[in-house]
Design a protein around this motif. Structure first.
Motif, PDB file in Angstrom:
ATOM      1  N   TYR A 190       0.914  -1.222  -0.161  1.00 22.89           N
ATOM      2  CA  TYR A 190      -0.052   0.136   0.044  1.00 22.89           C
ATOM      3  C   TYR A 190       0.843   1.459  -0.079  1.00 22.89           C
ATOM      4  N   ARG A 194     -10.915   4.138  -2.275  1.00 26.95           N
ATOM      5  CA  ARG A 194     -11.100   5.517  -1.443  1.00 26.95           C
ATOM      6  C   ARG A 194     -11.954   6.481  -2.323  1.00 26.95           C
ATOM      7  N   HIS A 223      -7.061   0.556   5.920  1.00 30.98           N
ATOM      8  CA  HIS A 223      -6.541   1.734   4.964  1.00 30.98           C
ATOM      9  C   HIS A 223      -7.475   2.316   4.194  1.00 30.98           C
ATOM     10  N   ASP A 224      -8.518   1.521   3.648  1.00 33.58           N
ATOM     11  CA  ASP A 224      -9.547   1.988   2.551  1.00 33.58           C
ATOM     12  C   ASP A 224     -10.736   2.995   3.308  1.00 33.58           C
ATOM     13  N   GLY A 257      -8.567   5.950   5.321  1.00 33.53           N
ATOM     14  CA  GLY A 257      -7.982   6.849   4.561  1.00 33.53           C
ATOM     15  C   GLY A 257      -8.925   7.800   3.878  1.00 33.53           C
ATOM     16  N   ALA A 276     -10.280  10.255   6.487  1.00 35.16           N
ATOM     17  CA  ALA A 276      -9.510  11.178   6.938  1.00 35.16           C
ATOM     18  C   ALA A 276      -9.707  12.572   6.819  1.00 35.16           C
ATOM     19  N   HIS A 315      -4.730   3.645  13.942  1.00 39.41           N
ATOM     20  CA  HIS A 315      -5.016   4.778  12.851  1.00 39.41           C
ATOM     21  C   HIS A 315      -6.314   5.749  13.089  1.00 39.41           C
TER      22      HIS A 315
END
Length: 214
Positions: free
Chosen positions: A10, A25, A51-52, A55, A58, A84
């Motif tokens: 990633y 995303r 992460h998807d 992110g 965010a 995270h």
């Protein structure tokens, strides 16, 4: 399989995983943009380090509206996802350490506006992929969107999965071009969700010896 190390690509801008992540995303942000004002519910199967969804949230203006449950079996990845979410200031994120193939983890948060099945379908039998598609018709509210991924190695199941969603009342809103090197689909439910009662087991995750293409 080291599912923590699996996430390393990633961070590589030229990797297939990085390219897939960018598309997922973008779709998540577009879904949030289109939803009416008010609370947003989301679930993520086999969420990994998140992460998807994390992110996408965010910097999104609706980040505070989202209440999400991320289900991840690997305790190290779950801990990373929790950290995270904390660092991003996302108190609406709940990380559940458990088997994402069990419906029990979703019953009290469904129906959801957004369901993520990313990094899942490439590690299931075809029968379990179909069963998961059917479960998504229970997990989504009417108008809710499923975002899913699948590798495009032969035999390429991506078009078949898209047809399975369409046959179960979903409208296709995105399907990546085969030339992209990965499969990303998004489907919106066009009717009220099906009743949740049913078998607890949705799928059994069968990881390959090497990290599969997304």
């Amino acid at each position: 399989m080291d599912w923590v190390a699996w996430h390393d690509d990633y961070a590589n801008p030229g990797s297939v995983l990085s390219g897939r992540l960018a598309v997922v995303r973008r779709i998540i942000r577009e879904v949030l943009d289109d939803l009416p004002a008010g609370p947003v519910r989301a679930v993520s199967m086999c969420a990994g380090q998140g992460h998807d969804l994390l992110g996408a949230l965010a910097t999104h203006p609706r980040r505070g509206d989202v209440r999400a449950r991320l289900v991840e079996l690997d305790p190290r990845n779950a801990a990373v996802a929790e950290e995270h979410a904390r660092q991003a200031g996302l108190p609406g994120i709940e990380v559940v350490r458990g088997d994402a193939g069990l419906m029990r983890h979703y019953r009290d948060v469904a129906p959801a506006d957004l369901v993520l099945a990313c990094g899942v379908f490439g590690n299931l039998t075809d029968t379990d992929v179909l069963r998961t598609v059917e479960a998504c018709a229970q997990l989504c509210r009417e108008g809710g969107t499923v975002v899913w991924t699948r590798h495009r190695r032969p035999p390429d199941l991506v078009p078949v999965i898209a047809d399975w969603f369409s046959a179960r009342g979903f409208e296709q809103t995105h399907l990546s071009d085969p030339a992209a090197g990965f499969g990303v689909g998004a489907h919106r439910l066009r009717h009220p969700p099906k009743p949740l009662p049913g078998p607890d087991r949705i799928f059994t995750f069968i990881p390959e010896k090497q990290p599969p293409p997304p």
